[in-house]
Design an enzyme around this catalytic site. Sequence first.
Site, PDB file in Angstrom:
ATOM      1  N   GLU A   1     -13.240   8.816   1.453  1.00  0.00           N
ATOM      2  CA  GLU A   1     -13.365   9.162   0.042  1.00  0.00           C
ATOM      3  C   GLU A   1     -14.683   8.643  -0.520  1.00  0.00           C
ATOM      4  O   GLU A   1     -15.752   9.016  -0.071  1.00  0.00           O
ATOM      5  CB  GLU A   1     -12.150   8.654  -0.730  1.00  0.00           C
ATOM      6  CG  GLU A   1     -11.876   9.437  -2.010  1.00  0.00           C
ATOM      7  CD  GLU A   1     -10.522   9.126  -2.598  1.00  0.00           C
ATOM      8  OE1 GLU A   1     -10.433   9.040  -3.828  1.00  0.00           O
ATOM      9  OE2 GLU A   1      -9.560   8.977  -1.833  1.00  0.00           O
TER      10      GLU A   1
ATOM     11  N   TYR B   1      -7.131   2.276  12.040  1.00  0.00           N
ATOM     12  CA  TYR B   1      -6.993   3.293  10.996  1.00  0.00           C
ATOM     13  C   TYR B   1      -8.301   4.061  10.847  1.00  0.00           C
ATOM     14  O   TYR B   1      -9.339   3.480  10.508  1.00  0.00           O
ATOM     15  CB  TYR B   1      -6.642   2.553   9.703  1.00  0.00           C
ATOM     16  CG  TYR B   1      -6.338   3.370   8.483  1.00  0.00           C
ATOM     17  CD1 TYR B   1      -5.186   4.129   8.408  1.00  0.00           C
ATOM     18  CD2 TYR B   1      -7.182   3.336   7.373  1.00  0.00           C
ATOM     19  CE1 TYR B   1      -4.872   4.842   7.256  1.00  0.00           C
ATOM     20  CE2 TYR B   1      -6.882   4.045   6.218  1.00  0.00           C
ATOM     21  CZ  TYR B   1      -5.728   4.800   6.170  1.00  0.00           C
ATOM     22  OH  TYR B   1      -5.431   5.498   5.038  1.00  0.00           O
TER      23      TYR B   1
ATOM     24  N   GLY C   1      -8.043  13.286   2.930  1.00  0.00           N
ATOM     25  CA  GLY C   1      -6.712  13.543   3.454  1.00  0.00           C
ATOM     26  C   GLY C   1      -5.874  14.453   2.590  1.00  0.00           C
ATOM     27  O   GLY C   1      -4.791  14.854   2.983  1.00  0.00           O
TER      28      GLY C   1
ATOM     29  N   SER D   1      -1.847   7.548   7.188  1.00  0.00           N
ATOM     30  CA  SER D   1      -1.412   6.282   7.766  1.00  0.00           C
ATOM     31  C   SER D   1      -0.078   6.465   8.480  1.00  0.00           C
ATOM     32  O   SER D   1       0.901   6.920   7.888  1.00  0.00           O
ATOM     33  CB  SER D   1      -1.283   5.224   6.660  1.00  0.00           C
ATOM     34  OG  SER D   1      -0.905   3.987   7.200  1.00  0.00           O
TER      35      SER D   1
ATOM     36  N   CYS E   1      -1.388   9.899   3.065  1.00  0.00           N
ATOM     37  CA  CYS E   1      -2.514  10.676   3.571  1.00  0.00           C
ATOM     38  C   CYS E   1      -2.518  10.782   5.090  1.00  0.00           C
ATOM     39  O   CYS E   1      -2.298  11.825   5.655  1.00  0.00           O
ATOM     40  CB  CYS E   1      -3.810  10.048   3.061  1.00  0.00           C
ATOM     41  SG  CYS E   1      -5.295  10.756   3.756  1.00  0.00           S
TER      42      CYS E   1
ATOM     43  N   ASN F   1       0.820  -1.208   0.000  1.00  0.00           N
ATOM     44  CA  ASN F   1       0.000   0.000   0.000  1.00  0.00           C
ATOM     45  C   ASN F   1       0.861   1.267   0.000  1.00  0.00           C
ATOM     46  O   ASN F   1       1.281   1.742  -1.038  1.00  0.00           O
ATOM     47  CB  ASN F   1      -0.959  -0.039   1.199  1.00  0.00           C
ATOM     48  CG  ASN F   1      -1.899   1.149   1.254  1.00  0.00           C
ATOM     49  OD1 ASN F   1      -2.090   1.837   0.267  1.00  0.00           O
ATOM     50  ND2 ASN F   1      -2.486   1.382   2.401  1.00  0.00           N
ATOM     51  N   CYS F   2       1.169   1.810   1.164  1.00  0.00           N
ATOM     52  CA  CYS F   2       1.887   3.084   1.251  1.00  0.00           C
ATOM     53  C   CYS F   2       3.178   2.904   2.049  1.00  0.00           C
ATOM     54  O   CYS F   2       3.364   1.898   2.737  1.00  0.00           O
ATOM     55  CB  CYS F   2       1.010   4.154   1.886  1.00  0.00           C
ATOM     56  SG  CYS F   2       0.258   3.665   3.457  1.00  0.00           S
TER      57      CYS F   2
ATOM     58  N   ASN G   1       2.958   0.002   4.728  1.00  0.00           N
ATOM     59  CA  ASN G   1       1.658  -0.535   5.111  1.00  0.00           C
ATOM     60  C   ASN G   1       1.221  -1.541   4.057  1.00  0.00           C
ATOM     61  O   ASN G   1       1.492  -1.363   2.865  1.00  0.00           O
ATOM     62  CB  ASN G   1       0.633   0.594   5.239  1.00  0.00           C
ATOM     63  CG  ASN G   1      -0.759   0.082   5.576  1.00  0.00           C
ATOM     64  OD1 ASN G   1      -1.553  -0.218   4.700  1.00  0.00           O
ATOM     65  ND2 ASN G   1      -1.050  -0.009   6.857  1.00  0.00           N
TER      66      ASN G   1
ATOM     67  N   MET H   1       2.372   8.250   6.026  1.00  0.00           N
ATOM     68  CA  MET H   1       2.693   7.636   4.728  1.00  0.00           C
ATOM     69  C   MET H   1       1.617   8.049   3.723  1.00  0.00           C
ATOM     70  O   MET H   1       0.600   7.369   3.569  1.00  0.00           O
ATOM     71  CB  MET H   1       2.752   6.119   4.851  1.00  0.00           C
ATOM     72  CG  MET H   1       3.833   5.619   5.780  1.00  0.00           C
ATOM     73  SD  MET H   1       3.875   3.810   5.913  1.00  0.00           S
ATOM     74  CE  MET H   1       2.442   3.507   6.935  1.00  0.00           C
TER      75      MET H   1
END
Length: 614
Positions: A452, A447, A586, A292, A290, A79-80, A311, A288
Amino acid sequence: MNQLEQSLTGLIEKDPTIVNENANKDSNTFSTMRDLTAGIVSKSYALNYLLPKHIAEAHQNGDIHFHDLDYHPFQPLTNCCLIDAKSMLKNGFEIGNANVTSPKSIQTASAQLVQIIANVSSSQYGGCTVDRVDELLSEYAQYNERHHREIAQVYVKDEQIETYVEQQVTKDINDAIESLEYEINTLYTSNGQTPFVTLGFGLGTDTLSRKIQQAILKTRIKGLGKDRVTAIFPKLVFSIKDGINLKKEDPNYDIKQLALECSTKRMYPDILNYDKIVELLGDFKAPMGCRSFLPSWRNEQGEFENNGRCNLGVVTLNLPRIALESKGDMTTFWKIFYNKMSLMHDALVYRIERLKEATVNNAPILYKSGAFKNKLDDHEDVMALFKNKRATISMGYIGLYETATVFYGPNWEHNDEAKAFTIEILKEMQRLQKQWTNQYDIWFSIYSTPSESLTDRFCRLDQERFGDIQDITSKGYYQNSFHYDVRKDITPFEKLDFEKDYPYYASGGFIHYCEYPKLNHNIKALEAVWDYAYDKVGYLGTNIPIDHCYECGFDGDFKSTPHGYQCPQCGNDNPETVDVVKRTCGYLGNPVQRPVIEGRHKEMCARVKHMKES
């Protein structure tokens, strides 16, 4: 017509629930349409052939949301992350067939940084961050300083050498940062979008770090192109620390003033309050992408390590549905809650299992070139970088406001029992989080989902199931995470006091926002909120009207309409002659160019209405 055909038809016909699911993607371009097409096919295949049946059904009916199905699990992508840019620039790295050596100027360093960002963004599906970028780049600005001093000692009078060097280095830094801003905003990754990148900065106190901080802020204030439009990326996160820039006597207080000016004009930077971040996370780092965040983690040498960690994905729980299904009975609520949490467990464990199938050569920039810090050989297991609780996997949630409304009514925010109930939900998630973390050796983090399109999707599905329920489904959207009801008129101070308790239990991802009218001539008002927030919240964003009309010159807040946004002064709604920038969960977005879907539009309208009435 099957679901895949319906989705592809919707894409061709520009169904807004499909083409605008990600606010950072311009669905008018061929590259984005190609990515969206591939995403629809990947999502369909994942739901029909990859995900366990009970997880696929839970996602489709809206009990949970398995995020980023257009990428994962079709491919075992991460992910990020926080990029280990420091080591990559210092030691060199490989991209494609190029063996890139360590830069010898800030211009080259910033150019290499852009290439790293682009390649990392193309090798994962979430955001990436270069943290403490001012201190990172100051090392390479020293080369510029030495170079100009060598020239000056030959060609410049002794009494003018320092002035000459200072002027030349400042110009080099300004040019490098402006180039960095433009290159990021003109890049398209393989995902068909501008890299979702965050730059963390603000803690460097040496002369060159200060110049870089000033250049970042002045470049953002200046804007992009001849029309000086607001840059959407990189997302800027400015760190505030007592003794560095918080108070008037601090050495970088003047840069805090520049950050305040920038925020009133361009909505960024968001701020990180150093001491509160350390309290919540164990040590300091930027998010990371936005929102996280990584927990503190020590390497074999006992040192805190953040850069090079990542993540592994998110699954979000539909809390309002649990409350609605319970029909206001608390015992039933908790019974359903634990049942749905078992679905989340299975979905997250499946993410982990799928990632075990990734190989080092799937993403060389991450696993071989150092973005994830440790360089692996071709035969090594990528899980070595995720285990030992080094990586996180996220247990998301949405709609604490609506959940409590079922039991305590729509104005529960000042009801201690109601707030305690919402915190108890996070405490129970945290209890399971600790259990699962120890079981799987990967850090399960709670989290506060940047929902969105999910603000719309969950509410729409629940509206179909339960009908219009006042203050819950009737609004057309669910409230993001723990945020105060956007329809209510409260001060920023009251909002922060209400929200500050939640990140203690949801430290794996969070951000607070405050809404303001136009503040160009009252920067001290914004500073008062920032200072008030310092020992209360870790991460704070500014929502402020910065729309601009190029027809009449209006600056401020555009009128929200069912079809987009309109200049309140001249009625202009032409996307080519307006610059409309709104915060979408975010990060910032241009909703005129990429219209928000219905639920998000309603939430934005509610926020705008609240701002005007405040």
